[in-house]
Motif scaffolding. Structure first.
Motif, PDB file in Angstrom:
ATOM      1  N   GLY A   1       0.785  -1.402   0.117  1.00  0.00           N
ATOM      2  CA  GLY A   1      -0.042   0.061  -0.013  1.00  0.00           C
ATOM      3  C   GLY A   1       0.668   1.212  -0.048  1.00  0.00           C
ATOM      4  O   GLY A   1       0.234   2.368   0.175  1.00  0.00           O
ATOM      5  N   CYS A   2       2.303   1.216  -0.147  1.00  0.00           N
ATOM      6  CA  CYS A   2       2.924   2.459  -0.213  1.00  0.00           C
ATOM      7  C   CYS A   2       2.793   3.049  -1.353  1.00  0.00           C
ATOM      8  O   CYS A   2       2.679   2.833  -2.574  1.00  0.00           O
ATOM      9  CB  CYS A   2       4.486   2.055  -0.136  1.00  0.00           C
ATOM     10  N   THR A   3       2.651   4.376  -1.257  1.00  0.00           N
ATOM     11  CA  THR A   3       2.549   5.353  -2.274  1.00  0.00           C
ATOM     12  C   THR A   3       3.512   6.323  -2.731  1.00  0.00           C
ATOM     13  O   THR A   3       3.691   6.758  -3.819  1.00  0.00           O
ATOM     14  CB  THR A   3       1.036   6.118  -2.208  1.00  0.00           C
ATOM     15  N   GLY A   4       4.479   6.558  -1.687  1.00  0.00           N
ATOM     16  CA  GLY A   4       5.515   7.418  -2.088  1.00  0.00           C
ATOM     17  C   GLY A   4       6.975   6.818  -1.791  1.00  0.00           C
ATOM     18  O   GLY A   4       7.987   7.655  -1.793  1.00  0.00           O
ATOM     19  N   THR A   5       6.858   5.523  -1.707  1.00  0.00           N
ATOM     20  CA  THR A   5       8.267   4.969  -1.624  1.00  0.00           C
ATOM     21  C   THR A   5       8.787   4.427  -3.078  1.00  0.00           C
ATOM     22  O   THR A   5       8.171   3.671  -3.617  1.00  0.00           O
ATOM     23  CB  THR A   5       7.989   3.778  -0.435  1.00  0.00           C
ATOM     24  N   ARG A   6      10.188   4.506  -3.041  1.00  0.00           N
ATOM     25  CA  ARG A   6      10.679   3.966  -4.389  1.00  0.00           C
ATOM     26  C   ARG A   6      12.250   3.521  -3.957  1.00  0.00           C
ATOM     27  O   ARG A   6      12.953   4.054  -3.419  1.00  0.00           O
ATOM     28  CB  ARG A   6      10.866   5.008  -5.401  1.00  0.00           C
ATOM     29  N   VAL A   7      12.526   2.338  -4.355  1.00  0.00           N
ATOM     30  CA  VAL A   7      13.829   1.806  -4.248  1.00  0.00           C
ATOM     31  C   VAL A   7      14.306   1.399  -5.578  1.00  0.00           C
ATOM     32  O   VAL A   7      13.902   0.461  -6.072  1.00  0.00           O
ATOM     33  CB  VAL A   7      13.920   0.775  -3.315  1.00  0.00           C
ATOM     34  N   GLU A   8      15.327   2.317  -5.900  1.00  0.00           N
ATOM     35  CA  GLU A   8      15.634   2.128  -7.591  1.00  0.00           C
ATOM     36  C   GLU A   8      16.893   1.931  -7.874  1.00  0.00           C
ATOM     37  O   GLU A   8      17.390   1.833  -8.747  1.00  0.00           O
ATOM     38  CB  GLU A   8      14.965   3.199  -8.387  1.00  0.00           C
ATOM     39  N   ARG A   9      17.859   1.951  -6.675  1.00  0.00           N
ATOM     40  CA  ARG A   9      19.057   1.736  -6.735  1.00  0.00           C
ATOM     41  C   ARG A   9      19.853   1.189  -5.654  1.00  0.00           C
ATOM     42  O   ARG A   9      19.199   1.451  -4.377  1.00  0.00           O
ATOM     43  CB  ARG A   9      19.811   3.255  -7.054  1.00  0.00           C
ATOM     44  N   HIS A  10      21.214   1.172  -5.743  1.00  0.00           N
ATOM     45  CA  HIS A  10      21.867   0.306  -4.527  1.00  0.00           C
ATOM     46  C   HIS A  10      22.039   1.457  -3.648  1.00  0.00           C
ATOM     47  O   HIS A  10      22.243   2.627  -3.867  1.00  0.00           O
ATOM     48  CB  HIS A  10      23.298  -0.368  -4.785  1.00  0.00           C
ATOM     49  N   ILE A  11      22.181   1.145  -2.036  1.00  0.00           N
ATOM     50  CA  ILE A  11      22.539   2.020  -1.146  1.00  0.00           C
ATOM     51  C   ILE A  11      23.997   2.521  -1.530  1.00  0.00           C
ATOM     52  O   ILE A  11      24.749   2.086  -1.704  1.00  0.00           O
ATOM     53  CB  ILE A  11      22.634   1.114   0.177  1.00  0.00           C
ATOM     54  N   MET A  12      24.091   3.812  -1.254  1.00  0.00           N
ATOM     55  CA  MET A  12      25.342   4.644  -1.499  1.00  0.00           C
ATOM     56  C   MET A  12      25.757   4.759  -2.929  1.00  0.00           C
ATOM     57  O   MET A  12      26.584   5.328  -3.071  1.00  0.00           O
ATOM     58  CB  MET A  12      26.314   4.085  -0.721  1.00  0.00           C
ATOM     59  N   ASP A  13      25.051   4.089  -3.958  1.00  0.00           N
ATOM     60  CA  ASP A  13      25.323   4.355  -5.241  1.00  0.00           C
ATOM     61  C   ASP A  13      24.619   5.854  -5.946  1.00  0.00           C
ATOM     62  O   ASP A  13      23.685   5.333  -6.645  1.00  0.00           O
ATOM     63  CB  ASP A  13      24.688   3.168  -6.202  1.00  0.00           C
ATOM     64  N   THR A  14      25.063   6.931  -5.358  1.00  0.00           N
ATOM     65  CA  THR A  14      24.644   8.110  -5.601  1.00  0.00           C
ATOM     66  C   THR A  14      24.749   8.414  -7.216  1.00  0.00           C
ATOM     67  O   THR A  14      23.987   9.244  -7.733  1.00  0.00           O
ATOM     68  CB  THR A  14      25.076   9.102  -4.725  1.00  0.00           C
ATOM     69  N   ALA A  15      26.006   7.741  -8.101  1.00  0.00           N
ATOM     70  CA  ALA A  15      25.765   8.074  -9.065  1.00  0.00           C
ATOM     71  C   ALA A  15      25.018   7.340 -10.292  1.00  0.00           C
ATOM     72  O   ALA A  15      24.657   7.652 -11.598  1.00  0.00           O
ATOM     73  CB  ALA A  15      27.185   7.670  -9.750  1.00  0.00           C
ATOM     74  N   ALA A  16      24.353   6.457  -9.651  1.00  0.00           N
ATOM     75  CA  ALA A  16      23.478   5.543 -10.356  1.00  0.00           C
ATOM     76  C   ALA A  16      21.834   6.250 -10.747  1.00  0.00           C
ATOM     77  O   ALA A  16      21.514   7.196 -10.015  1.00  0.00           O
ATOM     78  CB  ALA A  16      23.175   4.073  -9.742  1.00  0.00           C
ATOM     79  N   PRO A  17      21.226   5.947 -11.812  1.00  0.00           N
ATOM     80  CA  PRO A  17      19.813   6.500 -11.660  1.00  0.00           C
ATOM     81  C   PRO A  17      19.093   6.174 -10.837  1.00  0.00           C
ATOM     82  O   PRO A  17      19.000   4.970 -10.281  1.00  0.00           O
ATOM     83  CB  PRO A  17      19.472   6.247 -13.213  1.00  0.00           C
ATOM     84  N   GLY A  18      17.861   6.726 -10.637  1.00  0.00           N
ATOM     85  CA  GLY A  18      16.903   6.219  -9.804  1.00  0.00           C
ATOM     86  C   GLY A  18      16.908   6.951  -8.155  1.00  0.00           C
ATOM     87  O   GLY A  18      18.061   7.608  -7.818  1.00  0.00           O
ATOM     88  N   VAL A  19      16.053   6.790  -7.297  1.00  0.00           N
ATOM     89  CA  VAL A  19      16.053   7.333  -6.261  1.00  0.00           C
ATOM     90  C   VAL A  19      15.794   6.246  -4.962  1.00  0.00           C
ATOM     91  O   VAL A  19      15.172   5.152  -5.261  1.00  0.00           O
ATOM     92  CB  VAL A  19      14.871   8.430  -6.062  1.00  0.00           C
ATOM     93  N   LEU A  20      16.222   6.685  -3.969  1.00  0.00           N
ATOM     94  CA  LEU A  20      15.483   6.158  -2.723  1.00  0.00           C
ATOM     95  C   LEU A  20      14.850   7.131  -1.753  1.00  0.00           C
ATOM     96  O   LEU A  20      15.204   7.956  -1.489  1.00  0.00           O
ATOM     97  CB  LEU A  20      16.832   5.642  -1.889  1.00  0.00           C
ATOM     98  N   GLN A  21      13.401   6.738  -1.941  1.00  0.00           N
ATOM     99  CA  GLN A  21      12.628   7.665  -1.234  1.00  0.00           C
ATOM    100  C   GLN A  21      11.503   6.972  -0.581  1.00  0.00           C
ATOM    101  O   GLN A  21      11.151   6.050  -0.744  1.00  0.00           O
ATOM    102  CB  GLN A  21      12.129   8.837  -2.098  1.00  0.00           C
ATOM    103  N   THR A  22      10.913   7.720   0.511  1.00  0.00           N
ATOM    104  CA  THR A  22       9.865   7.025   1.164  1.00  0.00           C
ATOM    105  C   THR A  22       8.989   8.481   1.936  1.00  0.00           C
ATOM    106  O   THR A  22       9.352   9.528   1.946  1.00  0.00           O
ATOM    107  CB  THR A  22      10.405   6.113   2.329  1.00  0.00           C
ATOM    108  N   THR A  23       7.878   8.012   2.682  1.00  0.00           N
ATOM    109  CA  THR A  23       7.069   8.842   3.556  1.00  0.00           C
ATOM    110  C   THR A  23       6.942   8.326   4.756  1.00  0.00           C
ATOM    111  O   THR A  23       7.138   7.097   4.982  1.00  0.00           O
ATOM    112  CB  THR A  23       5.756   9.130   2.712  1.00  0.00           C
ATOM    113  N   ALA A  24       6.716   9.246   5.720  1.00  0.00           N
ATOM    114  CA  ALA A  24       6.182   8.755   7.317  1.00  0.00           C
ATOM    115  C   ALA A  24       5.152   7.674   7.140  1.00  0.00           C
ATOM    116  O   ALA A  24       5.043   6.447   7.826  1.00  0.00           O
ATOM    117  CB  ALA A  24       6.073   9.642   8.159  1.00  0.00           C
TER     118      ALA A  24
END
Length: 295
Positions: A131-154
């Motif tokens: 049921g998550c609507t604002g969470t995206r896991v699109e890259r590895h941890i700490m791989d900030t050069a890769a495309p995609g985001v790591l985001q979530t909501t409370a």
């Protein structure tokens, strides 16, 4: 009846917060939430590791993965939190141990290894299914050069933890496994910090510079009773912007954890209060009532 939500609202009224704070919390039986900026999308940091664990344990339950499977580890490993980058002589580890390290000491290299075992599509499907609507896991941890985001909501973080507590995220055996791992969390400087010694807390923190999170289940016994997610970003104090531990956000989250515990521990009264049955406001998806302070 004045239940947990009304009591927690009253406890929060006396607190001041640094940065930008998102809160989502409710009693798992009452289902009446207290919400502050619940759907603001922020960097997830390590809180997404609970979703990665659930995805892996679903694969175990379905017979696609085995907790005793030995997973090869790359020679070059992700730094940040954890221990695997300090022990390159260890060439492989069981999936069981990788999940333990991913949660208990928030090991980034272990997390990326588990992500590779389950795959991003499976994590996305698990995220949506909970049921998550604002969470995206699109890259590895700490791989900030890769495309995609790591985001979530409370609110998403609370949904995930609540689904786990209610046995909706995993079958019974895997639910017990996940809760046991969370109960061994070693980063306890936030929600658990001010709780009584006999309190039960199943939590997962997250941190990057300028950001501190914690998500938890709370109880006075072995059955989770309250879910609490506190996400704090846009921190500007010197400690928070310098590293990954301490700072104003940590102190604020500890205060919220203590407030939630007090609200949970007080007996309900018979008068009407916030989130009573007479409340006619429209609910959020997956949450039965929206509190008077949600925004």
């Amino acid at each position: 009846m004045v239940g947990y939500a009304a009591r927690f609202e009253a406890e929060l009224a006396g607190l001041e917060f640094p940065g930008r704070v998102g809160i989502a919390s409710w009693d798992l039986d009452e289902g009446v939430p207290v919400l502050r900026c619940p759907e603001v999308e922020v960097h997830s940091a390590s809180t997404i590791k609970v979703l990665v664990m659930i995805t892996a344990l679903r694969a175990v339950a379905e017979g696609r993965l085995d907790l005793d499977r030995v997973v090869p580890l790359p020679a070059s490993r992700t730094r940040g939190t954890g221990v695997l980058f300090e022990i390159p002589s260890v060439p492989a580890m069981s999936l069981r141990d990788l999940i333990n390290l991913m949660i208990v000491v928030s090991d980034n290299a272990a997390t990326n290894a588990v992500i590779d075992e389950v795959g991003f599509p499976a994590i996305a499907a698990c995220t949506a299914g909970l049921g998550c609507t604002g969470t995206r896991v699109e890259r590895h941890i700490m791989d900030t050069a890769a495309p995609g985001v790591l985001q979530t909501t409370a609110l998403d973080q609370a949904r995930v933890m609540a689904a786990l507590a209610r046995g909706e995220a995993l079958p019974p055996e895997q639910t017990r496994h996940a809760l046991a791992v969370l109960s061994r969390q070693q980063v306890v400087d936030r929600i658990p910090l001010r709780l009584p010694e006999d309190a039960r807390c199943w939590n997962k923190t997250g941190e990057i510079k300028g950001l501190r999170h914690d998500v938890a289940l709370l109880s006075a016994d072995d059955t989770p009773r309250v879910v609490l997610a506190v996400l704090v970003d846009q921190l500007t104090d010197p400690v928070s912007t310098k590293g990954y531990r301490g700072g104003d956000g940590v102190h604020a989250i500890a205060a919220v954890g203590e407030a939630a515990w007090r609200a949970m521990s007080q007996p309900s009264t018979g008068s009407q209060g916030v989130g009573s049955a007479e409340d006619d406001r429209r609910p959020l998806p997956g949450v039965p009532w929206r509190s008077s302070e949600s925004r």
